[in-house]
Motif scaffolding. Structure first.
Motif, PDB file in Angstrom:
ATOM      1  N   MET A 159       0.827  -1.204   0.000  1.00 19.00           N
ATOM      2  CA  MET A 159       0.000   0.000   0.000  1.00 19.00           C
ATOM      3  C   MET A 159       0.861   1.253   0.000  1.00 19.00           C
ATOM      4  SD  MET A 159      -3.024  -1.154   2.674  1.00 19.00           S
ATOM      5  CE  MET A 159      -3.224   0.548   3.214  1.00 19.00           C
ATOM      6  N   ASP A 160       0.476   2.218  -0.810  1.00 18.68           N
ATOM      7  CA  ASP A 160       1.154   3.512  -0.841  1.00 18.68           C
ATOM      8  C   ASP A 160       0.713   4.324   0.377  1.00 18.68           C
ATOM      9  OD1 ASP A 160       2.395   5.854  -1.417  1.00 18.68           O
ATOM     10  OD2 ASP A 160       1.472   6.142  -3.386  1.00 18.68           O
ATOM     11  N   MET A 161       1.660   4.875   1.116  1.00 11.38           N
ATOM     12  CA  MET A 161       1.336   5.618   2.328  1.00 11.38           C
ATOM     13  C   MET A 161       0.995   7.075   2.051  1.00 11.38           C
ATOM     14  SD  MET A 161       3.996   4.111   5.198  1.00 11.38           S
ATOM     15  CE  MET A 161       3.191   5.105   6.445  1.00 11.38           C
ATOM     16  N   THR A 162       0.895   7.430   0.757  1.00 15.27           N
ATOM     17  CA  THR A 162       0.621   8.829   0.419  1.00 15.27           C
ATOM     18  C   THR A 162      -0.690   9.307   1.007  1.00 15.27           C
ATOM     19  OG1 THR A 162       1.845   8.572  -1.650  1.00 15.27           O
ATOM     20  CG2 THR A 162       0.385  10.476  -1.465  1.00 15.27           C
ATOM     21  N   LEU A 163      -1.742   8.494   0.864  1.00 15.12           N
ATOM     22  CA  LEU A 163      -3.060   8.903   1.358  1.00 15.12           C
ATOM     23  C   LEU A 163      -3.068   9.013   2.881  1.00 15.12           C
ATOM     24  CD1 LEU A 163      -5.402   6.772  -0.936  1.00 15.12           C
ATOM     25  CD2 LEU A 163      -4.866   9.211  -1.106  1.00 15.12           C
ATOM     26  N   GLU A 164      -2.373   8.116   3.562  1.00 14.58           N
ATOM     27  CA  GLU A 164      -2.303   8.189   5.021  1.00 14.58           C
ATOM     28  C   GLU A 164      -1.536   9.429   5.455  1.00 14.58           C
ATOM     29  OE1 GLU A 164      -1.929   3.838   6.755  1.00 14.58           O
ATOM     30  OE2 GLU A 164      -0.838   4.015   4.872  1.00 14.58           O
ATOM     31  N   THR A 183      -7.491   8.334  10.589  1.00  8.21           N
ATOM     32  CA  THR A 183      -6.721   7.887   9.423  1.00  8.21           C
ATOM     33  C   THR A 183      -6.881   6.392   9.210  1.00  8.21           C
ATOM     34  OG1 THR A 183      -5.079   9.628   9.804  1.00  8.21           O
ATOM     35  CG2 THR A 183      -4.418   7.776   8.422  1.00  8.21           C
ATOM     36  N   PHE A 184      -6.811   5.637  10.294  1.00 12.09           N
ATOM     37  CA  PHE A 184      -6.969   4.190  10.169  1.00 12.09           C
ATOM     38  C   PHE A 184      -8.371   3.833   9.694  1.00 12.09           C
ATOM     39  CE2 PHE A 184      -8.433   0.203  12.140  1.00 12.09           C
ATOM     40  CZ  PHE A 184      -7.573  -0.677  11.506  1.00 12.09           C
ATOM     41  N   ARG A 185      -9.387   4.459  10.266  1.00 13.52           N
ATOM     42  CA  ARG A 185     -10.775   4.092   9.964  1.00 13.52           C
ATOM     43  C   ARG A 185     -11.181   4.469   8.548  1.00 13.52           C
ATOM     44  NH1 ARG A 185     -16.173   6.457  13.074  1.00 13.52           N
ATOM     45  NH2 ARG A 185     -17.712   5.355  11.773  1.00 13.52           N
ATOM     46  N   HIS A 186     -10.767   5.659   8.098  1.00 13.73           N
ATOM     47  CA  HIS A 186     -11.257   6.165   6.820  1.00 13.73           C
ATOM     48  C   HIS A 186     -10.296   5.954   5.650  1.00 13.73           C
ATOM     49  CE1 HIS A 186     -14.718   8.071   8.719  1.00 13.73           C
ATOM     50  NE2 HIS A 186     -13.909   8.599   9.631  1.00 13.73           N
ATOM     51  N   VAL A 187      -9.034   5.647   5.936  1.00 13.92           N
ATOM     52  CA  VAL A 187      -8.052   5.493   4.856  1.00 13.92           C
ATOM     53  C   VAL A 187      -7.437   4.092   4.867  1.00 13.92           C
ATOM     54  CG1 VAL A 187      -5.925   6.369   3.839  1.00 13.92           C
ATOM     55  CG2 VAL A 187      -7.529   7.958   4.921  1.00 13.92           C
ATOM     56  N   THR A 188      -6.765   3.753   5.960  1.00 11.79           N
ATOM     57  CA  THR A 188      -6.026   2.480   6.007  1.00 11.79           C
ATOM     58  C   THR A 188      -6.953   1.282   5.919  1.00 11.79           C
ATOM     59  OG1 THR A 188      -4.373   3.553   7.405  1.00 11.79           O
ATOM     60  CG2 THR A 188      -4.307   1.153   7.257  1.00 11.79           C
ATOM     61  N   LEU A 189      -7.997   1.272   6.745  1.00 11.80           N
ATOM     62  CA  LEU A 189      -8.875   0.105   6.808  1.00 11.80           C
ATOM     63  C   LEU A 189      -9.575  -0.186   5.477  1.00 11.80           C
ATOM     64  CD1 LEU A 189      -9.897  -2.148   8.619  1.00 11.80           C
ATOM     65  CD2 LEU A 189     -11.759  -0.637   9.355  1.00 11.80           C
ATOM     66  N   PRO A 190     -10.148   0.805   4.783  1.00 14.15           N
ATOM     67  CA  PRO A 190     -10.764   0.494   3.478  1.00 14.15           C
ATOM     68  C   PRO A 190      -9.764  -0.059   2.466  1.00 14.15           C
ATOM     69  CG  PRO A 190     -11.549   2.620   4.278  1.00 14.15           C
ATOM     70  CD  PRO A 190     -10.434   2.205   5.184  1.00 14.15           C
ATOM     71  N   LEU A 191      -8.525   0.460   2.471  1.00 15.14           N
ATOM     72  CA  LEU A 191      -7.517  -0.045   1.552  1.00 15.14           C
ATOM     73  C   LEU A 191      -7.046  -1.439   1.942  1.00 15.14           C
ATOM     74  CD1 LEU A 191      -5.340   3.180   1.091  1.00 15.14           C
ATOM     75  CD2 LEU A 191      -6.937   2.198  -0.551  1.00 15.14           C
ATOM     76  N   LEU A 192      -7.082  -1.708   3.242  1.00  8.53           N
ATOM     77  CA  LEU A 192      -6.607  -2.992   3.748  1.00  8.53           C
ATOM     78  C   LEU A 192      -7.679  -4.076   3.684  1.00  8.53           C
ATOM     79  CD1 LEU A 192      -4.243  -4.457   5.142  1.00  8.53           C
ATOM     80  CD2 LEU A 192      -5.099  -3.591   7.328  1.00  8.53           C
TER      81      LEU A 192
END
Length: 267
Positions: free
Chosen positions: A165-170, A183-192
């Motif tokens: 995963m690219d960390m740019t969005l985080e 950040t985890f709920r709205h960005v990391t978790l959907p990507l993960l």
């Protein structure tokens, strides 16, 4: 004239060896599936096409109980192991390298390297002392044992997803004053999510198919579908076992196909 690059598929006998390997791997499975539709009671003599043994298995109370028990254990173990694997993957990939990181990887993946029979004996000894002290004989032991064994299977696809995963969005979310939880709920978790789903399916399949650990840890009357089939093979063998095996095979193929689709790289 440009030289052709080396390819093992051009070596003499490659196709023959590959065909022989595939036949050794899949011919027994194909035979099992075919004989699950055998109309007679023999597992070796073909007596016509019939769904008789699927009906027999469906109406067997012991098979129904073992199936429900297997699904309960597999679902619980999959949920627990995937949750723990996700936390472990986040803790080992979303931070700078640290001393002992390799050791932690080894410890998380330890059940993959140690023979399953060793893990089963260790769990038997550990849970036996708890059973004596508490008197509890329920499914909790099987769920705990399966969860511990399935953690590395769930961890590998989740960690692979995080590392890809690219960390740019985080980083952008943090720059916009999002809290770590936001950040985890709205960005990391959907990507993960695809990696988590793949890890959960793989853990579910491993738990559903497990025999060795289940055989050592279970108490009386706690047969799962694989251990029930093992017990049947010690007695009179009928095509009913073939029918159950075929259904398990079909379920495993569906889940592994979904796992492949979720984890394959997209251009």
């Amino acid at each position: 004239m440009a030289e052709r690059s080396f390819s093992v598929s051009r070596l003499p006998g490659f196709a023959t060896i590959a065909l022989a390997v595939f036949l050794c791997l899949y011919l027994p499975i194909i035979t099992l599936v075919v004989y699950s539709f055998n109309g007679g009671p023999s597992i070796a003599v073909w007596e016509g096409i019939s769904l008789r043994w699927y009906h027999v298995a469906w109406e067997n109370d012991a098979v129904q109980s073992a199936t429900v028990r297997s699904l309960i254990i597999a679902c619980a173990a999959s949920a627990i192991s995937t949750t723990l694997a996700t936390m472990a993957a986040l803790g080992t990939t979303r931070r700078a390298e640290f001393k002992g990181q390799t050791f932690i990887y080894v410890m998380i993946n330890q059940p993959l390297m140690v023979p399953e029979i060793v893990t089963a004996v260790a769990l038997l000894i550990f849970f036996a002392s708890i059973k004596v002290a508490t008197g509890y004989q329920g499914l909790g032991y099987l769920i705990a044992a399966h969860s511990a064994f399935c953690i590395p299977f769930a961890y590998l696809p989740i960690r692979a997803r995080l590392e890809g995963m690219d960390m740019t969005l985080e980083t952008a979310a943090a720059d916009l004053y999002a809290t770590p939880w936001q950040t985890f709920r709205h960005v990391t978790l959907p990507l993960l999510a695809p990696g988590i789903a793949a890890g959960a399916m793989l853990a579910f399949v491993i738990s559903l198919d497990d025999v060795v650990i289940t055989e050592f840890v279970k108490s009386g009357g706690q047969d799962t579908l694989p251990t029930y089939m093992l017990g049947q093979l010690r007695r009179a063998v009928t095509p009913e076992v073939n029918a159950i095996s075929t259904v398990l095979l079909a379920l495993t193929v569906v889940l592994l196909t979904a796992f492949f689709l979720l984890t394959r790289k997209r251009n």
